[in-house]
Motif scaffolding. Structure first.
Motif, short mmCIF file in Angstrom:
data_model
loop_
_atom_site.label_atom_id
_atom_site.label_comp_id
_atom_site.label_asym_id
_atom_site.label_seq_id
_atom_site.Cartn_x
_atom_site.Cartn_y
_atom_site.Cartn_z
N PRO A 22 0.80 -1.23 0.00
CA PRO A 22 0.00 0.00 0.00
C PRO A 22 0.84 1.28 0.00
O PRO A 22 0.43 2.29 -0.57
CB PRO A 22 -0.84 -0.12 1.27
N TYR A 23 2.03 1.26 0.60
CA TYR A 23 2.89 2.44 0.56
C TYR A 23 3.41 2.69 -0.86
O TYR A 23 3.45 3.82 -1.32
CB TYR A 23 4.05 2.29 1.55
N ASN A 62 1.30 0.41 9.23
CA ASN A 62 -0.08 0.11 9.63
C ASN A 62 -0.87 1.31 10.17
O ASN A 62 -2.06 1.40 9.89
CB ASN A 62 -0.14 -1.08 10.60
N CYS A 65 -2.08 2.94 6.93
CA CYS A 65 -2.51 2.08 5.82
C CYS A 65 -4.04 1.96 5.74
O CYS A 65 -4.69 1.56 6.71
CB CYS A 65 -1.91 0.68 6.00
N ARG A 68 -5.15 -1.96 6.28
CA ARG A 68 -4.65 -2.75 7.41
C ARG A 68 -5.76 -3.61 8.03
O ARG A 68 -6.93 -3.29 7.96
CB ARG A 68 -4.03 -1.85 8.47
N CYS A 89 4.15 -7.40 3.21
CA CYS A 89 2.75 -7.03 3.42
C CYS A 89 1.91 -8.30 3.58
O CYS A 89 1.99 -9.21 2.75
CB CYS A 89 2.24 -6.21 2.23
#
Length: 95
Positions: A22-23, A62, A65, A68, A89
């Motif tokens: 996600p990053y 997290n 995110c 998460r 992840c």
């Protein structure tokens, strides 16, 4: 890399065609679009950047995110295979 840890390893093509962490998704979405006729895909990452000296438990991303879930908060993921790439992840953990 997020807070000094590698969160995704992939070939250039794989990384930009199908980012996994996600990053990484957020970083790629933050790249400005030079054509103003094309809508921006930027979605800001919410929350405060955690301290690198005292990272949160679990995945360091997290707290920020949008995807998460419980395991992300309690257990830090290591880089694991996800197709031809590797991602730290739990979304891509083999079941």
């Amino acid at each position: 890399m997020y807070l000094g840890r590698i969160v995704e390893l992939a070939s250039e093509d794989s990384l930009f065609e199908r980012p996994l962490h996600p990053y990484t998704v957020a970083l790629i979405a933050a790249v400005p679009e030079p054509d103003p006729a094309i809508a921006s895909r930027h979605v800001p990452v919410e929350g405060e950047l955690p301290s690198a000296l005292a990272p949160p438990p679990g995945c360091a991303f997290n707290p920020r995110c949008p995807r998460r879930f419980e395991r992300c908060v309690v257990e830090r993921p290591e880089l694991m295979p996800a197709g031809s790439s590797r991602a730290a992840c739990w979304l891509h953990a083999a079941t």
